[in-house]
Scaffold this motif. Structure first.
Motif, PDB file in Angstrom:
ATOM      1  N   VAL A 115      -1.161  -2.164  12.702  1.00  0.00           N
ATOM      2  CA  VAL A 115      -2.616  -2.344  12.658  1.00  0.00           C
ATOM      3  C   VAL A 115      -3.210  -1.527  11.511  1.00  0.00           C
ATOM      4  O   VAL A 115      -4.057  -2.007  10.754  1.00  0.00           O
ATOM      5  CB  VAL A 115      -3.261  -1.942  14.000  1.00  0.00           C
ATOM      6  CG1 VAL A 115      -4.786  -1.841  13.867  1.00  0.00           C
ATOM      7  CG2 VAL A 115      -2.904  -2.954  15.085  1.00  0.00           C
ATOM      8  N   SER A 116      -2.758  -0.293  11.364  1.00  0.00           N
ATOM      9  CA  SER A 116      -3.308   0.568  10.317  1.00  0.00           C
ATOM     10  C   SER A 116      -2.941   0.064   8.928  1.00  0.00           C
ATOM     11  O   SER A 116      -3.737   0.182   7.983  1.00  0.00           O
ATOM     12  CB  SER A 116      -2.854   2.023  10.510  1.00  0.00           C
ATOM     13  OG  SER A 116      -1.456   2.142  10.362  1.00  0.00           O
ATOM     14  N   LEU A 117      -1.756  -0.537   8.791  1.00  0.00           N
ATOM     15  CA  LEU A 117      -1.380  -1.125   7.502  1.00  0.00           C
ATOM     16  C   LEU A 117      -2.231  -2.354   7.196  1.00  0.00           C
ATOM     17  O   LEU A 117      -2.740  -2.519   6.082  1.00  0.00           O
ATOM     18  CB  LEU A 117       0.102  -1.523   7.515  1.00  0.00           C
ATOM     19  CG  LEU A 117       1.124  -0.408   7.317  1.00  0.00           C
ATOM     20  CD1 LEU A 117       2.530  -0.927   7.577  1.00  0.00           C
ATOM     21  CD2 LEU A 117       1.026   0.168   5.911  1.00  0.00           C
ATOM     22  N   PHE A 118      -2.402  -3.206   8.186  1.00  0.00           N
ATOM     23  CA  PHE A 118      -3.137  -4.462   7.983  1.00  0.00           C
ATOM     24  C   PHE A 118      -4.605  -4.204   7.662  1.00  0.00           C
ATOM     25  O   PHE A 118      -5.202  -4.901   6.838  1.00  0.00           O
ATOM     26  CB  PHE A 118      -3.015  -5.345   9.230  1.00  0.00           C
ATOM     27  CG  PHE A 118      -3.483  -6.757   9.031  1.00  0.00           C
ATOM     28  CD1 PHE A 118      -2.632  -7.710   8.504  1.00  0.00           C
ATOM     29  CD2 PHE A 118      -4.777  -7.130   9.349  1.00  0.00           C
ATOM     30  CE1 PHE A 118      -3.059  -9.014   8.302  1.00  0.00           C
ATOM     31  CE2 PHE A 118      -5.218  -8.428   9.157  1.00  0.00           C
ATOM     32  CZ  PHE A 118      -4.353  -9.375   8.630  1.00  0.00           C
ATOM     33  N   THR A 119      -5.177  -3.221   8.300  1.00  0.00           N
ATOM     34  CA  THR A 119      -6.603  -2.933   8.109  1.00  0.00           C
ATOM     35  C   THR A 119      -6.873  -2.010   6.921  1.00  0.00           C
ATOM     36  O   THR A 119      -8.025  -1.837   6.523  1.00  0.00           O
ATOM     37  CB  THR A 119      -7.194  -2.280   9.368  1.00  0.00           C
ATOM     38  OG1 THR A 119      -6.470  -1.071   9.661  1.00  0.00           O
ATOM     39  CG2 THR A 119      -7.106  -3.219  10.561  1.00  0.00           C
ATOM     40  N   GLY A 120      -5.827  -1.402   6.372  1.00  0.00           N
ATOM     41  CA  GLY A 120      -6.010  -0.482   5.258  1.00  0.00           C
ATOM     42  C   GLY A 120      -6.198   0.967   5.677  1.00  0.00           C
ATOM     43  O   GLY A 120      -6.287   1.860   4.828  1.00  0.00           O
ATOM     44  N   ILE A 121      -6.240   1.222   6.982  1.00  0.00           N
ATOM     45  CA  ILE A 121      -6.410   2.600   7.467  1.00  0.00           C
ATOM     46  C   ILE A 121      -5.268   3.487   6.991  1.00  0.00           C
ATOM     47  O   ILE A 121      -5.465   4.656   6.651  1.00  0.00           O
ATOM     48  CB  ILE A 121      -6.510   2.619   9.008  1.00  0.00           C
ATOM     49  CG1 ILE A 121      -7.784   1.908   9.465  1.00  0.00           C
ATOM     50  CG2 ILE A 121      -6.461   4.043   9.550  1.00  0.00           C
ATOM     51  CD1 ILE A 121      -7.872   1.714  10.964  1.00  0.00           C
ATOM     52  N   ALA A 122      -4.069   2.915   6.919  1.00  0.00           N
ATOM     53  CA  ALA A 122      -2.890   3.708   6.550  1.00  0.00           C
ATOM     54  C   ALA A 122      -2.991   4.270   5.133  1.00  0.00           C
ATOM     55  O   ALA A 122      -2.429   5.321   4.833  1.00  0.00           O
ATOM     56  CB  ALA A 122      -1.623   2.863   6.683  1.00  0.00           C
ATOM     57  N   ARG A 123      -3.694   3.572   4.266  1.00  0.00           N
ATOM     58  CA  ARG A 123      -3.857   4.094   2.901  1.00  0.00           C
ATOM     59  C   ARG A 123      -4.662   5.386   2.895  1.00  0.00           C
ATOM     60  O   ARG A 123      -4.510   6.214   1.990  1.00  0.00           O
ATOM     61  CB  ARG A 123      -4.535   3.048   2.012  1.00  0.00           C
ATOM     62  CG  ARG A 123      -3.668   1.824   1.753  1.00  0.00           C
ATOM     63  CD  ARG A 123      -4.375   0.819   0.866  1.00  0.00           C
ATOM     64  NE  ARG A 123      -4.661   1.364  -0.458  1.00  0.00           N
ATOM     65  CZ  ARG A 123      -3.794   1.384  -1.469  1.00  0.00           C
ATOM     66  NH1 ARG A 123      -2.579   0.899  -1.288  1.00  0.00           N
ATOM     67  NH2 ARG A 123      -4.131   1.889  -2.636  1.00  0.00           N
ATOM     68  N   TRP A 124      -5.519   5.565   3.900  1.00  0.00           N
ATOM     69  CA  TRP A 124      -6.306   6.801   4.008  1.00  0.00           C
ATOM     70  C   TRP A 124      -5.553   7.878   4.757  1.00  0.00           C
ATOM     71  O   TRP A 124      -5.672   9.067   4.437  1.00  0.00           O
ATOM     72  CB  TRP A 124      -7.634   6.506   4.708  1.00  0.00           C
ATOM     73  CG  TRP A 124      -8.513   5.575   3.933  1.00  0.00           C
ATOM     74  CD1 TRP A 124      -8.620   4.222   4.080  1.00  0.00           C
ATOM     75  CD2 TRP A 124      -9.377   5.915   2.849  1.00  0.00           C
ATOM     76  NE1 TRP A 124      -9.501   3.697   3.164  1.00  0.00           N
ATOM     77  CE2 TRP A 124      -9.991   4.713   2.397  1.00  0.00           C
ATOM     78  CE3 TRP A 124      -9.705   7.110   2.217  1.00  0.00           C
ATOM     79  CZ2 TRP A 124     -10.909   4.677   1.350  1.00  0.00           C
ATOM     80  CZ3 TRP A 124     -10.627   7.075   1.178  1.00  0.00           C
ATOM     81  CH2 TRP A 124     -11.214   5.880   0.746  1.00  0.00           C
ATOM     82  N   THR A 125      -4.783   7.485   5.779  1.00  0.00           N
ATOM     83  CA  THR A 125      -4.101   8.488   6.611  1.00  0.00           C
ATOM     84  C   THR A 125      -2.729   8.882   6.076  1.00  0.00           C
ATOM     85  O   THR A 125      -2.287  10.004   6.300  1.00  0.00           O
ATOM     86  CB  THR A 125      -3.938   7.962   8.047  1.00  0.00           C
ATOM     87  OG1 THR A 125      -3.182   6.736   8.025  1.00  0.00           O
ATOM     88  CG2 THR A 125      -5.290   7.705   8.692  1.00  0.00           C
ATOM     89  N   ILE A 126      -2.054   7.965   5.357  1.00  0.00           N
ATOM     90  CA  ILE A 126      -0.709   8.248   4.845  1.00  0.00           C
ATOM     91  C   ILE A 126      -0.698   8.356   3.331  1.00  0.00           C
ATOM     92  O   ILE A 126      -0.114   9.269   2.762  1.00  0.00           O
ATOM     93  CB  ILE A 126       0.290   7.162   5.310  1.00  0.00           C
ATOM     94  CG1 ILE A 126       0.398   7.153   6.832  1.00  0.00           C
ATOM     95  CG2 ILE A 126       1.666   7.385   4.678  1.00  0.00           C
ATOM     96  CD1 ILE A 126       1.256   6.036   7.394  1.00  0.00           C
TER      97      ILE A 126
END
Length: 198
Positions: free
Chosen positions: A26-37
């Protein structure tokens, strides 16, 4: 074991990561992972002076495996549509008791996407179909269906937002948005069809 993958310009390329979970997808698909990782999510950028470390999986662009390990767990699974086969192989190795090591001091230049066109609807759909396939083999049918449904919901929501934004965009941005909408529509179609066959 896997090395550090570098782009032709010498910049870091995703080389290792934790096994996927519903939240990580979910975080990859929504782009959240770019902020958290970071920009190479799900692969974190190694810190300067990093030592070799055990990880869940390493990128299949350059992976070294003992012959005895392959004899025990098998080769790359050809049932995958193009992506996630290295994640699956590392999953099977870890379950059999083998260790996966990331070697930050060993560098290999990898031209990412040279064998595919990630902007094509076929490759985009294969990416997500392979993710669901991994979930089914590793975590079970219920997890695979859950991931499919969540991805479809997120894609439909994203298409709605992009459709609403179209009248307010420049012609170039409008064209780019239409391409992204086509990609998501293709993914929805294929995941929906796969759910009916699960």
């Amino acid at each position: 074991a896997g090395p550090t993958l570098l782009n032709p310009d010498g910049s870091f390329q995703g080389s290792f990561a934790q096994f996927p979970s519903l939240w990580s997808e979910v975080s990859l698909f929504t782009g959240i992972a770019r902020w958290t990782i970071g920009p190479n999510a799900p692969s974190p950028r190694p810190k300067p002076g990093s030592m070799a470390e055990q990880v869940d999986w390493v990128a299949g662009a350059a992976i070294m495996v003992r012959r005895s390990t392959i004899d025990q767990v098998g080769h790359l699974d050809e049932s995958y549509a193009l992506y996630s086969e290295e994640t699956d192989l590392c999953w099977r190795m870890r379950r059999a008791g083998w260790q996966i090591w990331y070697l930050p001091d060993v560098n290999i230049i990898h031209i990412g996407g040279a064998s595919t066109n990630r902007k094509s609807t076929e490759c985009y759909s294969r990416l997500y179909r392979s993710k669901v396939h991994f979930f089914r083999l590793a975590y079970g049918l219920r997890s695979a269906v859950c991931l499919s449904m969540v991805l479809i919901f997120l894609a439909v929501s994203r298409i709605g937002v992009r459709m609403l934004a179209l009248p307010f965009l420049s012609s170039a941005s409008r064209m780019a948005n239409k391409v992204r909408i086509r990609l998501d529509l293709s993914m929805i179609h294929h995941l929906g069809s796969d759910i009916l066959r699960l």
